[in-house]
Design a protein around this motif. Structure first.
Motif, PDB file in Angstrom:
ATOM      1  N   ASP A   7     -65.495 -93.543  -5.136  1.00 54.44           N
ATOM      2  CA  ASP A   7     -66.572 -92.714  -5.823  1.00 54.44           C
ATOM      3  C   ASP A   7     -66.338 -91.323  -5.104  1.00 54.44           C
ATOM      4  N   HIS A   8     -66.304 -91.320  -3.773  1.00 50.47           N
ATOM      5  CA  HIS A   8     -66.456 -90.023  -3.153  1.00 50.47           C
ATOM      6  C   HIS A   8     -66.041 -90.250  -1.656  1.00 50.47           C
ATOM      7  N   ASN A  10     -67.277 -88.665   2.393  1.00 53.70           N
ATOM      8  CA  ASN A  10     -68.426 -87.947   2.831  1.00 53.70           C
ATOM      9  C   ASN A  10     -67.835 -87.475   3.948  1.00 53.70           C
ATOM     10  N   ARG A  34     -75.838 -80.292  -6.286  1.00 49.97           N
ATOM     11  CA  ARG A  34     -76.355 -81.561  -5.149  1.00 49.97           C
ATOM     12  C   ARG A  34     -77.797 -81.746  -5.140  1.00 49.97           C
ATOM     13  N   TRP A  43     -71.464 -80.349  -2.431  1.00 50.61           N
ATOM     14  CA  TRP A  43     -70.779 -81.535  -3.185  1.00 50.61           C
ATOM     15  C   TRP A  43     -69.599 -80.594  -4.056  1.00 50.61           C
ATOM     16  N   TYR A  45     -66.672 -80.862  -6.704  1.00 48.00           N
ATOM     17  CA  TYR A  45     -66.234 -81.631  -7.972  1.00 48.00           C
ATOM     18  C   TYR A  45     -64.740 -81.389  -8.396  1.00 48.00           C
ATOM     19  N   LYS A  49     -66.730 -84.809 -11.664  1.00 49.67           N
ATOM     20  CA  LYS A  49     -66.898 -85.813 -10.578  1.00 49.67           C
ATOM     21  C   LYS A  49     -67.102 -85.214  -9.074  1.00 49.67           C
ATOM     22  N   PRO A  50     -68.271 -85.345  -8.562  1.00 48.19           N
ATOM     23  CA  PRO A  50     -68.082 -84.838  -7.173  1.00 48.19           C
ATOM     24  C   PRO A  50     -67.545 -85.855  -6.110  1.00 48.19           C
ATOM     25  N   VAL A  51     -66.280 -85.492  -5.944  1.00 50.44           N
ATOM     26  CA  VAL A  51     -65.519 -86.513  -5.068  1.00 50.44           C
ATOM     27  C   VAL A  51     -65.510 -86.157  -3.600  1.00 50.44           C
ATOM     28  N   VAL A  52     -65.979 -84.907  -3.041  1.00 52.19           N
ATOM     29  CA  VAL A  52     -65.911 -84.757  -1.701  1.00 52.19           C
ATOM     30  C   VAL A  52     -67.220 -84.112  -1.474  1.00 52.19           C
ATOM     31  N   HIS A  53     -68.049 -84.917  -0.427  1.00 52.73           N
ATOM     32  CA  HIS A  53     -69.247 -84.475  -0.145  1.00 52.73           C
ATOM     33  C   HIS A  53     -69.388 -83.877   1.549  1.00 52.73           C
TER      34      HIS A  53
END
Length: 129
Positions: A7-8, A10, A34, A43, A45, A49-53
């Motif tokens: 999903d992502h 972090n 976010r 976040w 995108y 889709k937010p892929v890197v937090h």
């Protein structure tokens, strides 16, 4: 239960602004909405889709050897991406995955995190890579 997909990712960073700028400028991500967490962050995108937090921390996280060696994203427009990396003077290296033929473009973000961007064998073949 069956896992569908990642999903992502972090990432904790003491260089929040520089990291946001790098992911937007170099990887073409968008700094987006976010939730109102009580700590700084962003976040990033890829499309919808937010892929890197990113989580802002006051001091650089310490670690001698990373537990996660890299994360990978897939993309298209290999020629455009390589040209953008060269124009921005971003060090990178390409690797063809044996038998599969996927071309990995390996690079590091502001904090030194290893990322590879995967491109189709067809795009790599078209460029003679």
């Amino acid at each position: 239960m069956q896992i569908g997909q990642l999903d992502h990712v972090n990432i904790r960073t003491a260089n929040l602004d520089a990291m946001v700028q790098w992911y937007c400028d170099i990887l073409g991500m968008q700094n987006g909405e976010r939730p109102p967490f009580p700590f700084p962050g962003a976040w990033l995108y890829a499309g919808e889709k937010p892929v890197v937090h990113l989580v802002g921390v006051p001091e650089e996280p310490q670690g001698l050897e990373p537990k996660v060696e890299h994360f990978a994203l897939t993309a298209c427009d290999l020629a455009g991406f390589l040209a953008a990396l060269t124009a921005a003077d971003v060090a990178h290296r390409t690797v063809r995955v044996p038998e599969i033929g996927v071309l990995q473009v390996n690079l590091h973000d502001v904090d030194g995190n290893h990322i590879h961007i995967d491109f189709s064998p067809e795009e790599a073949d078209a460029l003679g890579l």
